[in-house]
Each structure stands twice: as structure tokens, then as C-alpha cells.
Enzyme design. Sequence first.
Site, PDB file in Angstrom:
ATOM      1  N   ASP A 291       0.763  -1.338   0.068  1.00 27.32           N
ATOM      2  CA  ASP A 291       0.022  -0.246  -0.031  1.00 27.32           C
ATOM      3  C   ASP A 291       0.847   1.322   0.031  1.00 27.32           C
ATOM      4  O   ASP A 291       0.468   2.085  -0.890  1.00 27.32           O
ATOM      5  CB  ASP A 291      -0.801   0.108   1.186  1.00 27.32           C
ATOM      6  CG  ASP A 291      -1.623  -1.080   1.448  1.00 27.32           C
ATOM      7  OD1 ASP A 291      -1.480  -2.178   0.645  1.00 27.32           O
ATOM      8  OD2 ASP A 291      -2.492  -1.364   2.286  1.00 27.32           O
TER       9      ASP A 291
ATOM     10  N   GLU B 262       2.404 -10.033  11.298  1.00 34.78           N
ATOM     11  CA  GLU B 262       2.204  -9.730   9.909  1.00 34.78           C
ATOM     12  C   GLU B 262       3.561  -9.357   9.009  1.00 34.78           C
ATOM     13  O   GLU B 262       3.790  -9.627   7.959  1.00 34.78           O
ATOM     14  CB  GLU B 262       1.139  -8.035  10.094  1.00 34.78           C
ATOM     15  CG  GLU B 262       0.651  -7.882   8.602  1.00 34.78           C
ATOM     16  CD  GLU B 262       0.007  -6.489   8.840  1.00 34.78           C
ATOM     17  OE1 GLU B 262      -0.248  -6.156   9.782  1.00 34.78           O
ATOM     18  OE2 GLU B 262      -0.558  -6.374   7.670  1.00 34.78           O
TER      19      GLU B 262
HETATM   20  C1  DGY Z   1      -5.552  -2.094   4.329  1.00 34.37           C
HETATM   21  O1  DGY Z   1      -6.592  -1.770   4.462  1.00 34.37           O
HETATM   22  O2  DGY Z   1      -4.471  -1.949   5.053  1.00 34.37           O
HETATM   23  C2  DGY Z   1      -5.384  -2.965   3.112  1.00 34.37           C
HETATM   24  O3  DGY Z   1      -3.879  -3.359   2.868  1.00 34.37           O
HETATM   25  C3  DGY Z   1      -6.125  -2.543   2.135  1.00 34.37           C
HETATM   26  O4  DGY Z   1      -6.318  -3.867   1.165  1.00 34.37           O
END
Ligand code: DGY
Length: 440
Positions: free
Chosen positions: A171, A401
Site C-alpha cells: 500500500d 504480519e
Molecule cells: C488495508 O486496509 O490496510 C489494506 O492493505 C487494503 O487492502
Amino acid sequence: MTMNDMTRFDRDEAARAILARNDRGGYTVPTDRLYPFQWNWDSAFVAIGFALFDADRAYRELERLVEGQWDDGMIPHIVFHAPSDTYFPGPEVWGTRHRIPTSGITQPPVFGMALRQVHEAAVKAGLPQAQERTSALFQAALRSHRWWLRARDPDSLGLVAILHPWESGSDNSPAWDVALARVPTTTTTTIRRKDTGHVDAAMRPRDEDYQRFIHLVDTYRDCGWDPQRQWAAAPFKIADVQMTAILARATADLMHLAETFGSAEERTELSDIHRRLLDGLARRWRPELSRFVSLDLISGEDVDAPTQACFMPLVALRLDDVQRKAVTAEIERWHQGLIVGLPTTPSFSPAFEPKRYWRGPVWAVVNWLIADGLRLNGAEDLARRIEQGTVGAIERAGFCEYFDPTTGEGLGGDAFSWTAAAYMVLRRRAGSSGAGAEAP
Ligand code: DGY
């Protein structure tokens, strides 16, 4: 008992327990609360993990994802099977019109890679109905690959484009900084972030990133989620080497399945798609950087920020000797001085932030793919070291994660499904010779 006290057998059990705990009825949430729905590429990795011990459940993961597939073939990045108020942006923000609520964008098509592995595991286990289930999922994957080429490579560059950083799965990667800076911060949707209520804000994207992320969602919703209107309106459009490489590799896996499940026309179609993507990727090699670069389709500029995406073409392409030596030396350089690699942004980059999501931390599934690509290209030793490093990081810090490359600390959400799947897969690969990478 801590992870360190456990035997490998116990840790495998712990990984399975995470998948069981994150099961919401045939699909697996990435982690509780932070990501309370079904995510596209998370589920594909999780299906590969399930295939190690429960092929039926592995199929279910993919079948439940396909419930969200749109009529035009797109498999959305989130399928909102059941309501939850712990995530933003929820279905009301996306405003899509599929029969079950979904987001309106997609994610890396690991699906085809997963399907091949699930099928092979099911056949090996003698699972009834394996042929029928693979056949139905093969058609779903084929429709989604057609969508990719039609909607995201309309000019036949041999590269597929992302219209939103969330599509990449990475992201807030520095790869998007220049292009994202052109996207306005204004939104019609009121932003109510939930993620920073679950995870330290210092490990997440910044508020300004969210403003731009949601500006893009608003823009595409206003296009009625029509692919052509979105393509014309997109203020962010990157022909991404990571996405293209995963699509190319998944296409190779579908070509393999097509020998049994495809028609002659489908086999030809897949091999044409494969050739087109490999040619597109090959043109993105930059010898002076020792890596591949994405292309900003709005500015026409190369995306030269160093990130993990630059090595992802290895999962699809056969490098020549010069390229292989250059890439392996570069990957070794990125590891220097770190406790755990591969960082998603190298520590010598000014953009490096070792704790902030995709701006430096190590992700197990990225290492999974990169090691797979290295092994495919004959760099067995480096592949194995990356796998062993990933397994070691998980054994020390837990199924987090992501990991701080400078300290090995576990970050982000915990009890994370794809980290559990990666642990089971990489532990087996790290200890074996030549396993795990199949030639496209
Ligand atoms: C989030 O909301 O952090 C996700 O990566 C979007 O898919």
C-alpha cells in the site's frame, strides 16, 4: 510456552491453529479485527498452506473467494462475506453492485499459482471431485486473467497496471510516492480509520496516504466501477512489474493445468498471454540499477525507487547469466547489516522506515515469492538462505504480519494467516533441495 520453546512439530501445529482461529466458514481472515473479511492474495497464499494438510479446505478457500468474482472476470481485493465494524473502508464506502458486497479493486493474482498447487495436492491425496473442482476454478482464473489483459493493459504493453496502491498489496511502498503525490488529498467520503486502533500508527500508512487512497476510491466509485471509465479518469496508473510478474507466473501455472482442463483454444490463448507478459517484463530490466522497474503511465517515467517489486520478475522470467549475477549481488547488498532480510525497501534508501508497513519491513510472503524466483533461476543457495531467515524470524518473533529488518521485532497484526501459511511452506522448502519452485 513461547515460540522459542516449541519444537518444529509444535510450531507447525501453532501455524495450523492460527488458520483454524481465523476461519470464518470456509474462508480465512488475514487476522482478527484489523482485517475481518476475505482478502484476495492472502487467501491464495493461505490455500497453498492448507494444501499441505487439507486439500478440501484449500479448495474451499479459493471457492469462497470466487463467490466475489465479478461478471467481467475481476476478482476483487476484499469479499465482505459478513459484516464487521472493525475495518475502514467497509462495503458502504465502495458502493459496488455485486451480488455479495466486495471492494471495487483487485490484488495480485496469486490465485492461479495456488490453484495448481491445490490441484496437485488434491490428486496426491486422492480427494474425490478434485477434477471437477479444479476445472471450475480454472475457468474462474482464466476469466480473471482475461480481465487483467483487457482492463489493465488496453494498449498491449505486455504490462498490467494498477489504479490504486492497495491493488499492489504494498500500500504505502516508496514505489508510489511520486505518482501518489499527484493524487489530491480531498475526499467526499469521511475518513474514519480503524487500523490505527488495532496497530501502532507508526507501523501503518500516514493519514495523508489515506486521504489519497480514499480520493482514488471516490473517483472510481464515481465511474460506476466501469473499467474503461476508470482507466480514462485514473490520476494514478502504474504498469507494475510485481503485478505483471505474478500474473505471468500464474499464467504459466494455468498453462500447465490447461493441458488437462483447457481446450486447444484456451491453451493457445494462455500461451499468447504468457509471451506478451514475458516480453513486457523483459523490457523493464535496467542494467545500471541491477533490477527491473515499473512504469508510471501518467508521467511516462520509470519508477526507480528501490523496492522488493524490482526483483519479483524472477518468479516468471529466466534471467541470463549477467542478469542473474547482478540481481543476486544486489539482493545480497540489500541484506547487509540487517538481522533479517529481504527488506521491502533497502536500508540505504532515504525512504527506508524499518517499522512502517511497506517502507522497509520484511514480509514472509514476499520472501516466499522472491526465494521461489531465485530458485527458478538457479540461485538455490540464496533462495534457501532467504527461506531459512524467514523461518527463523517467525520462530523468534511469532506469526506476525511483518518484521523489522534491523531488529527482527514482529510488527503489525499478530496471529497472521499468511505468515502461518508461509511458515509451513518455507520450513519445508528451506530444508530440502530444489523443491518448491516449478518451472513455468
Ligand atoms: C488495508 O486496509 O490496510 C489494506 O492493505 C487494503 O487492502
